[in-house]
Enzyme design. Sequence first.
Site, PDB file in Angstrom:
ATOM      1  N   CYS A 279      -4.334  -1.403  -1.958  1.00  0.00           N
ATOM      2  CA  CYS A 279      -4.501   0.031  -2.152  1.00  0.00           C
ATOM      3  C   CYS A 279      -5.518   0.212  -3.280  1.00  0.00           C
ATOM      4  O   CYS A 279      -5.307  -0.297  -4.389  1.00  0.00           O
ATOM      5  CB  CYS A 279      -3.155   0.639  -2.546  1.00  0.00           C
ATOM      6  SG  CYS A 279      -3.246   2.385  -2.975  1.00  0.00           S
TER       7      CYS A 279
ATOM      8  N   TYR B 191      -0.977   8.668  -2.024  1.00  0.00           N
ATOM      9  CA  TYR B 191      -0.968   8.429  -3.470  1.00  0.00           C
ATOM     10  C   TYR B 191      -2.213   9.031  -4.134  1.00  0.00           C
ATOM     11  O   TYR B 191      -2.178   9.417  -5.292  1.00  0.00           O
ATOM     12  CB  TYR B 191      -1.015   6.913  -3.764  1.00  0.00           C
ATOM     13  CG  TYR B 191       0.298   6.173  -3.673  1.00  0.00           C
ATOM     14  CD1 TYR B 191       1.411   6.725  -3.044  1.00  0.00           C
ATOM     15  CD2 TYR B 191       0.419   4.904  -4.218  1.00  0.00           C
ATOM     16  CE1 TYR B 191       2.595   6.006  -2.966  1.00  0.00           C
ATOM     17  CE2 TYR B 191       1.597   4.198  -4.147  1.00  0.00           C
ATOM     18  CZ  TYR B 191       2.685   4.755  -3.517  1.00  0.00           C
ATOM     19  OH  TYR B 191       3.860   4.049  -3.449  1.00  0.00           O
ATOM     20  N   GLY B 192      -3.293   9.030  -3.382  1.00  0.00           N
ATOM     21  CA  GLY B 192      -4.605   9.332  -3.960  1.00  0.00           C
ATOM     22  C   GLY B 192      -4.789  10.735  -4.482  1.00  0.00           C
ATOM     23  O   GLY B 192      -5.769  11.044  -5.156  1.00  0.00           O
TER      24      GLY B 192
ATOM     25  N   ASP C  41       0.864  -1.194   0.000  1.00  0.00           N
ATOM     26  CA  ASP C  41       0.000   0.000   0.000  1.00  0.00           C
ATOM     27  C   ASP C  41       0.897   1.239   0.000  1.00  0.00           C
ATOM     28  O   ASP C  41       2.117   1.145   0.163  1.00  0.00           O
ATOM     29  CB  ASP C  41      -0.889   0.002   1.255  1.00  0.00           C
ATOM     30  CG  ASP C  41      -1.800   1.219   1.323  1.00  0.00           C
ATOM     31  OD1 ASP C  41      -2.346   1.617   0.270  1.00  0.00           O
ATOM     32  OD2 ASP C  41      -1.967   1.794   2.420  1.00  0.00           O
ATOM     33  N   SER C  42       0.252   2.393  -0.117  1.00  0.00           N
ATOM     34  CA  SER C  42       0.984   3.665  -0.069  1.00  0.00           C
ATOM     35  C   SER C  42       1.497   3.968   1.340  1.00  0.00           C
ATOM     36  O   SER C  42       2.399   4.777   1.506  1.00  0.00           O
ATOM     37  CB  SER C  42       0.055   4.803  -0.499  1.00  0.00           C
ATOM     38  OG  SER C  42      -1.060   4.852   0.387  1.00  0.00           O
TER      39      SER C  42
ATOM     40  N   GLU D  90      -2.910   8.526   8.705  1.00  0.00           N
ATOM     41  CA  GLU D  90      -1.462   8.327   8.832  1.00  0.00           C
ATOM     42  C   GLU D  90      -0.912   9.036  10.081  1.00  0.00           C
ATOM     43  O   GLU D  90       0.090   8.632  10.639  1.00  0.00           O
ATOM     44  CB  GLU D  90      -0.723   8.836   7.577  1.00  0.00           C
ATOM     45  CG  GLU D  90      -0.937   7.967   6.338  1.00  0.00           C
ATOM     46  CD  GLU D  90      -0.062   6.702   6.289  1.00  0.00           C
ATOM     47  OE1 GLU D  90       1.045   6.728   6.838  1.00  0.00           O
ATOM     48  OE2 GLU D  90      -0.513   5.697   5.698  1.00  0.00           O
TER      49      GLU D  90
ATOM     50  N   CYS E   4     -10.934   2.671   0.327  1.00  0.00           N
ATOM     51  CA  CYS E   4      -9.528   3.001   0.604  1.00  0.00           C
ATOM     52  C   CYS E   4      -9.149   2.154   1.806  1.00  0.00           C
ATOM     53  O   CYS E   4      -9.917   2.062   2.772  1.00  0.00           O
ATOM     54  CB  CYS E   4      -9.390   4.486   0.927  1.00  0.00           C
ATOM     55  SG  CYS E   4      -7.770   4.931   1.571  1.00  0.00           S
ATOM     56  N   THR E   5      -7.983   1.521   1.738  1.00  0.00           N
ATOM     57  CA  THR E   5      -7.642   0.579   2.809  1.00  0.00           C
ATOM     58  C   THR E   5      -7.292   1.273   4.136  1.00  0.00           C
ATOM     59  O   THR E   5      -7.153   0.600   5.154  1.00  0.00           O
ATOM     60  CB  THR E   5      -6.485  -0.345   2.373  1.00  0.00           C
ATOM     61  OG1 THR E   5      -5.414   0.464   1.873  1.00  0.00           O
ATOM     62  CG2 THR E   5      -6.936  -1.313   1.301  1.00  0.00           C
ATOM     63  N   HIS E   6      -7.169   2.602   4.103  1.00  0.00           N
ATOM     64  CA  HIS E   6      -6.980   3.319   5.365  1.00  0.00           C
ATOM     65  C   HIS E   6      -8.305   3.444   6.134  1.00  0.00           C
ATOM     66  O   HIS E   6      -8.310   3.599   7.351  1.00  0.00           O
ATOM     67  CB  HIS E   6      -6.462   4.741   5.121  1.00  0.00           C
ATOM     68  CG  HIS E   6      -5.008   4.817   4.767  1.00  0.00           C
ATOM     69  ND1 HIS E   6      -4.512   4.401   3.552  1.00  0.00           N
ATOM     70  CD2 HIS E   6      -3.940   5.291   5.478  1.00  0.00           C
ATOM     71  CE1 HIS E   6      -3.191   4.616   3.524  1.00  0.00           C
ATOM     72  NE2 HIS E   6      -2.825   5.149   4.678  1.00  0.00           N
TER      73      HIS E   6
HETATM   74  N1  DGL Z   1      -4.723   3.035   1.102  1.00  0.00           N
HETATM   75  C1  DGL Z   1      -4.710   3.740  -0.151  1.00  0.00           C
HETATM   76  C2  DGL Z   1      -5.941   3.393  -0.955  1.00  0.00           C
HETATM   77  O1  DGL Z   1      -6.559   2.410  -0.658  1.00  0.00           O
HETATM   78  C3  DGL Z   1      -4.529   5.181   0.127  1.00  0.00           C
HETATM   79  C4  DGL Z   1      -4.027   5.934  -1.045  1.00  0.00           C
HETATM   80  C5  DGL Z   1      -3.311   7.201  -0.667  1.00  0.00           C
HETATM   81  O2  DGL Z   1      -2.183   7.098  -0.227  1.00  0.00           O
HETATM   82  O3  DGL Z   1      -3.904   8.268  -0.849  1.00  0.00           O
HETATM   83  O4  DGL Z   1      -6.297   4.044  -1.895  1.00  0.00           O
END
Ligand code: DGL
Length: 287
Positions: free
Chosen positions: A91, A60-61, A28-29, A171, A203-205
Amino acid sequence: MKHLEKRLFNISKQNRLLNKKSPIAIFDSGIGGLTVAKKVHMLLPGEKIIYFGDTARVPYGTKSPETIRQYAIQITSFLIKFKPKLIVIACHSVSSLGKKFLENRFNTYHFIDVINPSIEEAIKITKNKKIGVIGTPATISSERYPEIIKRIDRKICVYQAACPLLVPLVEEGWIDGDVIEAVLRYYISDLLKKQIDTLILGCTHYPMLKRAIKKITGNSVHLVDASDATAKKVKTFMIQNTLLNSSKEKFPTLYYSDLPEYRKKIMNNFWKTDGFVIKKVNIEKEL
Ligand code: DGL
């Protein structure tokens, strides 16, 4: 859907050489993909898990598709050194914009993304056929969610909202309290007006924000957490390809592109990492 499954689980000749002991690589990012890694670890405790979080370059998004793809290629180049039997793109931003690129470039490896499992789950759950999706600007503007959902069932209405502030807040560990709730209310209230009964956490966050999100949505909206659905998909893949490992491997290895001490603590609040091997890598050296 059948076609998708077939494509996903159709193992190639080269990969038949893989053995059960090969690791599962997950990336992931940042720390968000740990939501997926943790579920995979819980469901498949005998698997060797290697995780990479690009904490030096998160988020990343909010970046362009070209940049996101370039980062994903660098990460995959690093991960294939471990000869993984499967690579999980934990991600949504990379899953929506970069999965095809990765599959073409690293065509002897198998990838599982987080979008298809989330969609399958959401379609099973929705009763009124009104599904909401929250995600990063990259994921939402890719239109991957509405595109795939409509292909499966044209009657489903999909309502999306880009939430650029959520990843930086997670984060930093701001997962509870007034600030995150105000931000979530701002992003989600228009979706609630559409009377969605299912909300995909795209989003996995975001699973780390479940408690705060529930406060805004209430109990009538079902939250789809990609980590559960993806972990089940990983298990199915291992069983179908007789790649299931039952070793005594207890601890995942976590790689990061940067990890200041205070961020380590944030991560530790989510997943107790005592005993894990945690390493820093210079990902920009890859390719
Ligand atoms: N966990 C990433 C996702 O699922 C986050 C992307 C990001 O860093 O913005 O999109």
